[in-house]
Design a protein around this motif. Structure first.
Motif, PDB file in Angstrom:
ATOM      1  N   VAL A  90       1.038  -1.142  -0.134  1.00 54.78           N
ATOM      2  CA  VAL A  90      -0.026  -0.216   0.055  1.00 54.78           C
ATOM      3  C   VAL A  90       0.780   1.195  -0.100  1.00 54.78           C
ATOM      4  O   VAL A  90       0.575   2.313  -0.579  1.00 54.78           O
ATOM      5  CB  VAL A  90      -0.960  -0.045   1.058  1.00 54.78           C
ATOM      6  CG1 VAL A  90      -1.617   1.346   1.324  1.00 54.78           C
ATOM      7  CG2 VAL A  90      -1.912  -1.191   1.043  1.00 54.78           C
ATOM      8  N   SER A  91       2.259   1.198   0.553  1.00 52.90           N
ATOM      9  CA  SER A  91       3.067   2.428   0.565  1.00 52.90           C
ATOM     10  C   SER A  91       3.268   2.632  -0.738  1.00 52.90           C
ATOM     11  O   SER A  91       3.689   3.905  -0.820  1.00 52.90           O
ATOM     12  CB  SER A  91       4.091   2.016   1.519  1.00 52.90           C
ATOM     13  OG  SER A  91       5.029   0.913   0.830  1.00 52.90           O
ATOM     14  N   LEU A  92       3.301   1.881  -1.726  1.00 49.69           N
ATOM     15  CA  LEU A  92       3.517   2.066  -3.169  1.00 49.69           C
ATOM     16  C   LEU A  92       2.386   2.731  -3.927  1.00 49.69           C
ATOM     17  O   LEU A  92       2.751   3.182  -4.922  1.00 49.69           O
ATOM     18  CB  LEU A  92       4.301   0.821  -3.798  1.00 49.69           C
ATOM     19  CG  LEU A  92       5.390   0.107  -3.104  1.00 49.69           C
ATOM     20  CD1 LEU A  92       5.490  -1.191  -3.756  1.00 49.69           C
ATOM     21  CD2 LEU A  92       6.605   1.149  -3.061  1.00 49.69           C
ATOM     22  N   LEU A  93       1.257   2.840  -3.429  1.00 51.32           N
ATOM     23  CA  LEU A  93      -0.060   3.250  -3.997  1.00 51.32           C
ATOM     24  C   LEU A  93       0.182   4.761  -4.184  1.00 51.32           C
ATOM     25  O   LEU A  93       0.689   5.252  -3.120  1.00 51.32           O
ATOM     26  CB  LEU A  93      -1.408   2.882  -3.592  1.00 51.32           C
ATOM     27  CG  LEU A  93      -1.430   1.239  -3.833  1.00 51.32           C
ATOM     28  CD1 LEU A  93      -2.862   0.771  -2.840  1.00 51.32           C
ATOM     29  CD2 LEU A  93      -1.662   1.188  -5.135  1.00 51.32           C
ATOM     30  N   PRO A  94      -0.718   5.431  -4.880  1.00 55.52           N
ATOM     31  CA  PRO A  94      -0.953   6.837  -4.882  1.00 55.52           C
ATOM     32  C   PRO A  94      -1.323   7.378  -3.552  1.00 55.52           C
ATOM     33  O   PRO A  94      -2.080   6.386  -2.780  1.00 55.52           O
ATOM     34  CB  PRO A  94      -2.013   7.272  -6.010  1.00 55.52           C
ATOM     35  CG  PRO A  94      -1.569   6.056  -6.886  1.00 55.52           C
ATOM     36  CD  PRO A  94      -1.472   4.724  -6.119  1.00 55.52           C
ATOM     37  N   GLY A  95      -1.467   8.384  -3.028  1.00 60.96           N
ATOM     38  CA  GLY A  95      -2.134   9.010  -1.880  1.00 60.96           C
ATOM     39  C   GLY A  95      -3.400   9.342  -1.605  1.00 60.96           C
ATOM     40  O   GLY A  95      -3.891   9.642  -0.906  1.00 60.96           O
ATOM     41  N   ASP A  96      -4.188   8.659  -2.861  1.00 58.25           N
ATOM     42  CA  ASP A  96      -5.670   8.666  -2.737  1.00 58.25           C
ATOM     43  C   ASP A  96      -6.203   7.883  -1.686  1.00 58.25           C
ATOM     44  O   ASP A  96      -6.012   6.729  -1.693  1.00 58.25           O
ATOM     45  CB  ASP A  96      -6.388   8.342  -4.094  1.00 58.25           C
ATOM     46  CG  ASP A  96      -7.725   8.481  -3.975  1.00 58.25           C
ATOM     47  OD1 ASP A  96      -8.624   8.369  -3.191  1.00 58.25           O
ATOM     48  OD2 ASP A  96      -8.291   8.838  -5.113  1.00 58.25           O
ATOM     49  N   PRO A  97      -6.811   8.418  -0.568  1.00 57.38           N
ATOM     50  CA  PRO A  97      -7.361   7.693   0.462  1.00 57.38           C
ATOM     51  C   PRO A  97      -8.132   6.477   0.191  1.00 57.38           C
ATOM     52  O   PRO A  97      -8.253   5.801   0.976  1.00 57.38           O
ATOM     53  CB  PRO A  97      -7.659   8.535   1.449  1.00 57.38           C
ATOM     54  CG  PRO A  97      -8.124  10.043   0.682  1.00 57.38           C
ATOM     55  CD  PRO A  97      -7.170   9.940  -0.472  1.00 57.38           C
ATOM     56  N   ALA A  98      -9.092   6.906  -0.724  1.00 57.23           N
ATOM     57  CA  ALA A  98     -10.157   5.962  -1.005  1.00 57.23           C
ATOM     58  C   ALA A  98      -9.573   4.706  -1.670  1.00 57.23           C
ATOM     59  O   ALA A  98     -10.004   3.504  -1.420  1.00 57.23           O
ATOM     60  CB  ALA A  98     -11.229   6.629  -2.191  1.00 57.23           C
ATOM     61  N   ILE A  99      -8.505   4.943  -2.593  1.00 57.13           N
ATOM     62  CA  ILE A  99      -7.983   3.768  -3.130  1.00 57.13           C
ATOM     63  C   ILE A  99      -7.028   2.915  -1.947  1.00 57.13           C
ATOM     64  O   ILE A  99      -7.203   1.630  -2.073  1.00 57.13           O
ATOM     65  CB  ILE A  99      -7.003   4.156  -4.487  1.00 57.13           C
ATOM     66  CG1 ILE A  99      -7.672   4.889  -5.545  1.00 57.13           C
ATOM     67  CG2 ILE A  99      -6.187   3.019  -4.938  1.00 57.13           C
ATOM     68  CD1 ILE A  99      -6.838   5.409  -6.370  1.00 57.13           C
ATOM     69  N   ARG A 100      -6.327   3.591  -1.141  1.00 57.08           N
ATOM     70  CA  ARG A 100      -5.509   2.933  -0.217  1.00 57.08           C
ATOM     71  C   ARG A 100      -6.373   2.381   0.845  1.00 57.08           C
ATOM     72  O   ARG A 100      -6.213   1.250   1.119  1.00 57.08           O
ATOM     73  CB  ARG A 100      -4.746   3.895   0.364  1.00 57.08           C
ATOM     74  CG  ARG A 100      -3.775   4.580  -0.623  1.00 57.08           C
ATOM     75  CD  ARG A 100      -3.050   5.733   0.088  1.00 57.08           C
ATOM     76  NE  ARG A 100      -2.298   5.471   1.389  1.00 57.08           N
ATOM     77  CZ  ARG A 100      -0.815   5.201   1.097  1.00 57.08           C
ATOM     78  NH1 ARG A 100      -0.057   5.201   0.138  1.00 57.08           N
ATOM     79  NH2 ARG A 100      -0.038   4.800   2.341  1.00 57.08           N
ATOM     80  N   LEU A 101      -7.417   2.988   1.103  1.00 59.71           N
ATOM     81  CA  LEU A 101      -8.512   2.204   2.133  1.00 59.71           C
ATOM     82  C   LEU A 101      -9.179   0.989   1.441  1.00 59.71           C
ATOM     83  O   LEU A 101      -9.270  -0.007   2.221  1.00 59.71           O
ATOM     84  CB  LEU A 101      -9.398   3.224   2.756  1.00 59.71           C
ATOM     85  CG  LEU A 101     -10.351   2.743   3.505  1.00 59.71           C
ATOM     86  CD1 LEU A 101      -9.522   2.311   4.927  1.00 59.71           C
ATOM     87  CD2 LEU A 101     -11.241   3.885   4.319  1.00 59.71           C
TER      88      LEU A 101
END
Length: 326
Positions: A90-101
């Motif tokens: 998840v640390s490699l994903l963009p900062g979009d909170p909806a995507i990460r969550l």
């Protein structure tokens, strides 16, 4: 009859793809269909959870402790190693909170239903798969809030309110209690086992109905989130690869027989999207993408299971010595 159901489960990914396509078409072409689908979604999702929980031996938690080695390895993989891998991904994903969550929600909780079917199809140890499922279910419900607090504090701060959590908990708790009561009723008389057997057919058509309703109700969100897929699909594929490698390492470290190792691989590779979908659907405006991410993971996972069915029996071969080692 049993083989027919397993054959249906082999082809379920294409049924879900058809359901999504039909939902997008219905939501795009029929005015007012989205609002109807949104109303129908919650009761259908509750039925799906009931059908799923009914297949989990909720009243037989003690029996899972009979093989402490396998259960301990499965819990180590599912609740320590795989969450750490997910956190790193998840640390490699963009900062979009909806995507990460969305990614965290769906990858942190192990499957409690179709992983048993895939284990059977791959020649794994079905009794041990059945025994560990209620433990997986109880622990994931207890540990998911802790995982989210540790891994997504910024995403969930101020977001997880009573208005968000209460509907999600209700839609999970009611089917869970109903399934436990039904199991006790079924176990009281052998003749009632047919009830559970008939409900075993329900998850595939019910999940197809759920993804149809999600696509219909969230057609604009789904179409608008297509650019998210190139971000999350590689993560889901990498997760499957990590699950297979982790299972291989754990099986070697703890000298698991091949059939148990196969069960472990499917247990680590499959996730419980049914349980977390209500929470994603309850999130406030701006987080609709989280539900789309969860549905996307389900499809990637099912395609991955087709590969697993060919790969895992080769990686963990059985033979006279392996069978005797059990």
């Amino acid at each position: 009859m049993r083989l027919d159901r397993l054959a249906l489960e082999r082809r379920q990914v294409w049924i879900y793809v058809a359901g999504i396509a039909a939902g997008l078409a219905a939501g795009s072409t029929t005015p007012g269909m989205g609002s109807i689908a949104e109303l129908l979604l919650w009761p259908v999702l509750a039925l799906l959870l009931f059908a799923t929980f009914l297949q989990v031996p909720l009243l037989h938690l003690i029996s899972a402790s009979r093989d402490l080695r396998f259960v301990g390895v499965a819990l180590l993989g599912n609740f320590v190693l795989m969450p750490l891998i997910v956190w790193a991904m998840v640390s490699l994903l963009p900062g979009d909170p909806a995507i990460r969550l969305g990614v965290l929600l769906v990858l942190l909780v192990p499957c409690t239903d179709w992983f048993i079917s895939f284990t059977q199809l791959a020649g794994g140890d079905v009794p041990r798969a059945v025994a560990v499922t209620p433990v997986n279910l109880v622990l994931q419900l207890l540990l998911l809030p802790l995982y989210l607090f540790l891994m997504a504090r910024e995403e969930v701060t101020g977001l997880v309110t009573l208005n968000v959590v209460a509907p999600a908990l209700l839609i999970v708790a009611v089917p869970l209690i109903a399934a436990a009561v039904t199991q006790r009723w079924v176990d009281a008389r052998p003749g009632r086992l047919v009830v559970r057997d008939r409900w075993a057919w329900a998850p595939v058509p019910l999940l197809a109905s759920v993804v149809f309703l999600v696509a219909t109700a969230q057609v604009d969100t789904v179409l608008g989130a297509l650019d998210v897929l190139p971000m999350v699909v590689p993560v889901f594929v990498a997760f499957l690869l990590a699950a297979a490698l982790t299972a291989k390492a754990l099986a070697a470290s703890f000298s698991l027989p091949p059939q148990q190792a196969r069960t472990l691989a499917f247990g680590l590779g499959t996730r419980n999207s049914f349980v977390v979908l209500p929470l994603a659907l309850s999130l406030p405006e701006g987080f609709e993408v989280a539900a789309v991410v969860i549905v996307a993971q389900t499809l990637v996972e099912l395609l991955g299971m087709i590969v697993f069915l060919r790969l895992i029996p080769v990686v963990f071969r059985t033979g006279p010595r392996a069978a005797g080692g059990r």
